[in-house]
Motif scaffolding. Structure first.
Motif, PDB file in Angstrom:
ATOM      1  N   GLN A   1       0.842  -1.198   0.000  1.00 23.83           N
ATOM      2  CA  GLN A   1       0.000   0.000   0.000  1.00 23.83           C
ATOM      3  C   GLN A   1       0.882   1.255   0.000  1.00 23.83           C
ATOM      4  OE1 GLN A   1      -3.439  -0.217   2.485  1.00 23.83           O
ATOM      5  NE2 GLN A   1      -3.603   2.001   2.718  1.00 23.83           N
TER       6      GLN A   1
ATOM      7  N   TYR B   1     -10.473  -5.752  -8.195  1.00 20.46           N
ATOM      8  CA  TYR B   1     -11.217  -4.560  -8.603  1.00 20.46           C
ATOM      9  C   TYR B   1     -11.738  -4.801 -10.021  1.00 20.46           C
ATOM     10  CZ  TYR B   1      -8.872  -1.960  -4.796  1.00 20.46           C
ATOM     11  OH  TYR B   1      -8.399  -1.523  -3.578  1.00 20.46           O
TER      12      TYR B   1
ATOM     13  N   PRO C   1      -5.961  -4.843  -9.306  1.00 18.09           N
ATOM     14  CA  PRO C   1      -5.992  -3.381  -9.479  1.00 18.09           C
ATOM     15  C   PRO C   1      -4.965  -2.943 -10.532  1.00 18.09           C
ATOM     16  CG  PRO C   1      -5.990  -3.963  -7.152  1.00 18.09           C
ATOM     17  CD  PRO C   1      -5.740  -5.236  -7.905  1.00 18.09           C
ATOM     18  N   ASN C   2      -5.411  -2.183 -11.520  1.00 18.49           N
ATOM     19  CA  ASN C   2      -4.542  -1.905 -12.668  1.00 18.49           C
ATOM     20  C   ASN C   2      -3.325  -1.057 -12.318  1.00 18.49           C
ATOM     21  OD1 ASN C   2      -6.068   0.454 -12.297  1.00 18.49           O
ATOM     22  ND2 ASN C   2      -5.988   0.989 -14.457  1.00 18.49           N
ATOM     23  N   LYS C   3      -3.374  -0.315 -11.239  1.00 16.13           N
ATOM     24  CA  LYS C   3      -2.222   0.497 -10.850  1.00 16.13           C
ATOM     25  C   LYS C   3      -1.258  -0.260  -9.940  1.00 16.13           C
ATOM     26  CE  LYS C   3      -3.528   4.162 -13.075  1.00 16.13           C
ATOM     27  NZ  LYS C   3      -2.755   4.631 -14.261  1.00 16.13           N
TER      28      LYS C   3
ATOM     29  N   TYR D   1     -12.484 -10.666  -2.737  1.00 16.68           N
ATOM     30  CA  TYR D   1     -13.432  -9.940  -3.590  1.00 16.68           C
ATOM     31  C   TYR D   1     -14.725  -9.688  -2.843  1.00 16.68           C
ATOM     32  CZ  TYR D   1     -16.078 -14.246  -4.563  1.00 16.68           C
ATOM     33  OH  TYR D   1     -16.845 -15.369  -4.451  1.00 16.68           O
TER      34      TYR D   1
ATOM     35  N   TYR E   1     -11.542  -5.541 -18.040  1.00 16.03           N
ATOM     36  CA  TYR E   1     -12.114  -5.183 -16.755  1.00 16.03           C
ATOM     37  C   TYR E   1     -13.641  -5.102 -16.854  1.00 16.03           C
ATOM     38  CZ  TYR E   1      -7.602  -4.097 -14.653  1.00 16.03           C
ATOM     39  OH  TYR E   1      -6.334  -4.199 -14.135  1.00 16.03           O
TER      40      TYR E   1
ATOM     41  N   ILE F   1      -8.056   5.399  -7.052  1.00 17.42           N
ATOM     42  CA  ILE F   1      -8.444   4.085  -7.561  1.00 17.42           C
ATOM     43  C   ILE F   1      -9.653   3.524  -6.807  1.00 17.42           C
ATOM     44  CG2 ILE F   1      -6.141   3.581  -8.438  1.00 17.42           C
ATOM     45  CD1 ILE F   1      -5.719   1.771  -5.988  1.00 17.42           C
TER      46      ILE F   1
ATOM     47  N   CYS G   1     -10.097   2.794  -3.762  1.00 16.31           N
ATOM     48  CA  CYS G   1      -9.749   1.693  -2.863  1.00 16.31           C
ATOM     49  C   CYS G   1     -10.392   1.838  -1.490  1.00 16.31           C
ATOM     50  CB  CYS G   1      -8.242   1.579  -2.727  1.00 16.31           C
ATOM     51  SG  CYS G   1      -7.486   2.876  -1.708  1.00 16.31           S
TER      52      CYS G   1
END
Length: 237
Positions: free
Chosen positions: A31, A55, A60-62, A83, A154, A196, A198
């Protein structure tokens, strides 16, 4: 004695809770943006336990590029995804595939339903099932999982009326109770560069000042709460 490295991304605490049920070892919380600059090599005598949220049916794409570019090795891996009671899609297959591409032998995996990051769906994590899974992991067996790798696209979020929602640019706002403590900035995994969704700032705010007001975001939240209340069971490999 088995050497263990544990890596997790856990803005709302679910993945940290899951990975805590596994063996003791060196931990890396990605994180922190600085932690994602590190290269991680899993030696032949080591086991990586990695826990990631899903996600929109994917990693998560980042955060995914850290796994793709920074984790390599010759050792073994246990892959876990959390999830929020809708679908883990190709996310687990993506995590397994990336690590196999980088030389690791995946010996166990799991997709674990958890409380959703922002919608009121998903039950408490089934700790008893995870503990049973850990007891039965065979470190000498390599496994495959369901799903596509390379993964599909996605998931496109929907509004309550079934139309596509678009909240890519949505960001949380600070309410009147904000005390200016700055904790939201400290816990943001993107260093406030982009959002994002989160929810790290939302769940960690001590005065519950952080919230979203974007109409499409709120409509998608309502859509999830309307359609995904059935209890899902963990899936283990």
């Amino acid at each position: 004695m088995m050497k263990v490295k544990k890596i997790y991304f856990s803005p709302t605490g679910n993945c940290k809770k899951i990975i805590s049920r596994f063996w003791e070892g060196e931990e890396l919380n990605i994180q922190d943006p600085a932690a994602r600059e590190r290269d991680v090599f899993i030696e032949k005598d080591e086991v990586l336990v990695i826990s990631m949220p899903i996600y929109a049916s994917r990693l998560p794409n980042k955060i995914m590029p850290f796994i793709r570019d920074k984790i390599k090795g010759e050792g073994k891996a246990v892959c876990l995804v959390s999830y929020g009671n809708r679908s883990y899609g190709d996310g687990l297959a993506e995590l397994v595939g990336l690590l196999k591409d980088n030389g690791l032998k995946v010996v166990a995996a799991g997709a674990i339903p958890s409380p959703h990051a922002f919608a009121d769906i998903g039950k408490d994590i089934d700790i008893e099932r995870i503990d049973d899974f850990v007891k039965n992991i065979d470190l000498d067996r390599e496994i495959d999982v369901s799903g596509s790798y390379p993964p599909g696209p996605y998931y496109r979020p929907l509004k309550e009326d079934g139309e596509f929602a678009n909240f890519l640019k949505a960001k949380p706002v600070k309410g009147e109770t904000c005390t200016g403590c700055g904790l939201c900035e400290k816990v943001c995994p993107m260093a406030e560069d982009i959002c994002i969704k989160c929810q790290a700032c939302v769940v960690n705010c001590p005065v519950k000042a952080m919230h979203f007001e974007d109409p499409d975001f709120l409509s998608h939240k309502a859509y999830l709460e309307k359609n995904f209340n059935d209890k899902k069971d963990p899936v283990f490999y």
